[in-house]
Write an enzyme that holds these catalytic residues in place. Structure first.
Site, short mmCIF file in Angstrom:
data_model
loop_
_atom_site.label_atom_id
_atom_site.label_comp_id
_atom_site.label_asym_id
_atom_site.label_seq_id
_atom_site.Cartn_x
_atom_site.Cartn_y
_atom_site.Cartn_z
N SER A 1 69.77 5.18 17.51
CA SER A 1 70.95 5.34 16.70
C SER A 1 70.84 6.46 15.68
CB SER A 1 71.29 4.00 16.05
OG SER A 1 72.61 3.97 15.60
N ASP B 1 69.80 20.53 18.49
CA ASP B 1 70.92 21.31 19.03
C ASP B 1 71.25 22.52 18.18
OD1 ASP B 1 71.01 19.45 20.99
OD2 ASP B 1 73.09 18.84 20.68
N LYS C 1 70.88 4.46 21.88
CA LYS C 1 72.01 3.75 21.26
C LYS C 1 72.94 4.78 20.64
CE LYS C 1 73.59 0.36 17.98
NZ LYS C 1 74.54 1.31 17.36
#
Length: 444
Positions: free
Chosen positions: A307, A318, A332
């Site tokens: 999460s 990224d 998750k």
């Protein structure tokens, strides 16, 4: 998060009115006669289904072998509404809602373990919290607790604080199923007041700092910033590199993870959420300012990283700000909105999915590391740490956009080996980037 709270997690956008008007007298609308029929139908409770429910409710009240309180029946019905949606939507009665809130502050009485409530009442360990009785007693990620003090866990134990909670100093004997063990284990844990410091930091060697984030609480971002500032001072004013360790970090507050990412990013998207209702569509972007002035970063993840920890890893990766080492994370990638009810109870409802800055969904896929690490199986204490499950293996999980058939779990990576690997990765020269100068010793 306390033991009985489902993992993660998040501080999330508000929902529209969770209780649409019930218009029991309205006539059904045929879509062929009314162009707004689809919208109208979506706001009305189906009367035939309500009649079916009332009939069953009365049949149980009148015919069950023992008397059943109306409130108990209604609570069971409410839980049933959420049960088949996904593993993370749940009805939290007052005590459970209070326990869930406690998880964001990091103080409660228990054993110190993050778990997922299973349908049969057993609990699956997502991760023991660093330094707590559970961690000291040897509870591991992937363990399944099936009984406490010889009493098997049932769905009723999910209500309130549950048997893992209790006054400090009291003892709990846990019956634990562990992959690779032929018989259940009996593990004795002494409950304590758990005050979880979610951030710890130290110097790995001159110029190279290490920060461990065990979960994302209200104060985590502030503690991260102060820890990095301290390490900067120990490094003579500027770090040459930073290792961020979120192994077995089950998540926590989304906003805390966003702030930590922002502390290391000058610009770029951090994370976005998208749901069926536009009110749940959000986007978080970085603001100028990098605490370590562009020094390289390596993030360590493993199968217990879930999460909010996946949000942090995805955001830094990224944006080209960090390399990721370890094993594939838990996966998750869903957002839960906690809706308080007037009586102190709350509903935790899955309302959206996370997307990394590149637009990839974390759900049922997780984050893949740039450098894959394996447990050091030569050490007995880490020889059986693969949890054998991920978000993708949980019954009723949301289908992920990049979910793979037959995907296996990553490994839980214990010990200092992954830290050593991260430090080695941190020292590798980055193409086109000059190495940071070696800081002068303090006082010179």
């Amino acid at each position: 998060m306390p033991e009985e709270a489902l993992p993660p997690d998040e501080g999330v956008p508000a929902l529209p009115d969770p209780a649409p008007d019930l218009d029991a007298e309205a006539d059904p609308v045929d879509a062929a006669d009314d162009p707004d029929a689809a919208e109208s139908a979506a706001t009305k409770v189906p009367l035939e289904e309500i009649r079916r429910y009332v009939g069953l409710f009365n049949a149980i009240r009148q015919g069950y072998v023992d008397p059943v309180e109306d409130r108990k029946l209604m609570n069971a019905a409410i839980r049933g509404l959420l049960f088949d949606l996904d593993p993370h939507s749940a009805y939290l009665e007052k005590r459970a809602a209070e326990a869930f809130d406690e998880g964001t502050t990091g103080a409660y009485d228990g054993i110190g373990v993050e778990v997922l409530q299973l349908p049969d009442g057993k609990v699956r360990v997502i991760a023991p919290i660093d330094g707590t009785p559970a961690a000291k007693a040897g509870i591991r990620s992937g363990d399944t607790i099936v009984a406490v003090d010889g009493k098997p866990l049932t769905p009723a134990d999910a209500e309130g604080h549950g048997p893992l909670r209790g006054p400090p100093g009291t003892r709990a004997v846990l019956t634990v199923l562990r992959e690779g063990e032929a018989k259940p284990l009996e593990i004795t844990v002494h409950r304590e007041t758990i005050r979880v410091a979610s951030v710890r930091g130290r110097m790995l060697e001159p110029g190279y700092g290490y920060v461990r984030i065990s979960q994302f609480q209200v104060e985590t971002a502030d503690d991260f910033a102060s820890t990095v500032e301290r390490l900067q001072g120990e490094a003579g004013g500027r770090l040459k590199g930073l290792v961020i360790d979120v192994r077995s970090n089950p998540g926590g507050l989304l906003t805390s993870a966003v702030r930590v990412a922002d502390d290391l990013l000058e610009k770029g998207r951090i994370v976005s959420t998208r749901g069926r209702n536009p009110v749940n569509d959000t986007e978080f972007s970085a603001t100028p300012g990098d605490l370590i002035d562009g020094a390289p970063v390596v993030v360590i993840i493993d199968a217990g990283s879930a999460s909010a920890s996946e949000v942090l890893a995805g955001a830094l990766h990224d944006n080209g700000r960090a390399r990721i080492v370890g094993s594939r994370s838990f996966g998750k990638g869903s957002v839960q909105t906690v809706m308080p009810l007037g009586n102190g109870d709350a509903v935790k409802l899955t309302t959206a999915r996370y997307y990394t800055p590149s637009g990839r969904s974390i759900q049922a896929r997780g984050i893949d590391p740039d450098l894959v690490l394996k447990p050091d199986t030569s050490e007995p204490e880490v020889a059986s740490t693969t949890p054998g499950y991920t978000e993708a293996t949980l019954p009723g999980h949301l289908r992920g956009e990049e979910e793979e058939e037959g995907t296996t779990a990553g490994d839980v990576l214990d010990g200092d080996g992954p830290i050593d690997a991260a430090l080695a990765e941190l020292k590798k020269p980055t193409p086109g980037v000059a190495p940071a100068p070696t800081p002068a010793p303090v006082g010179e």
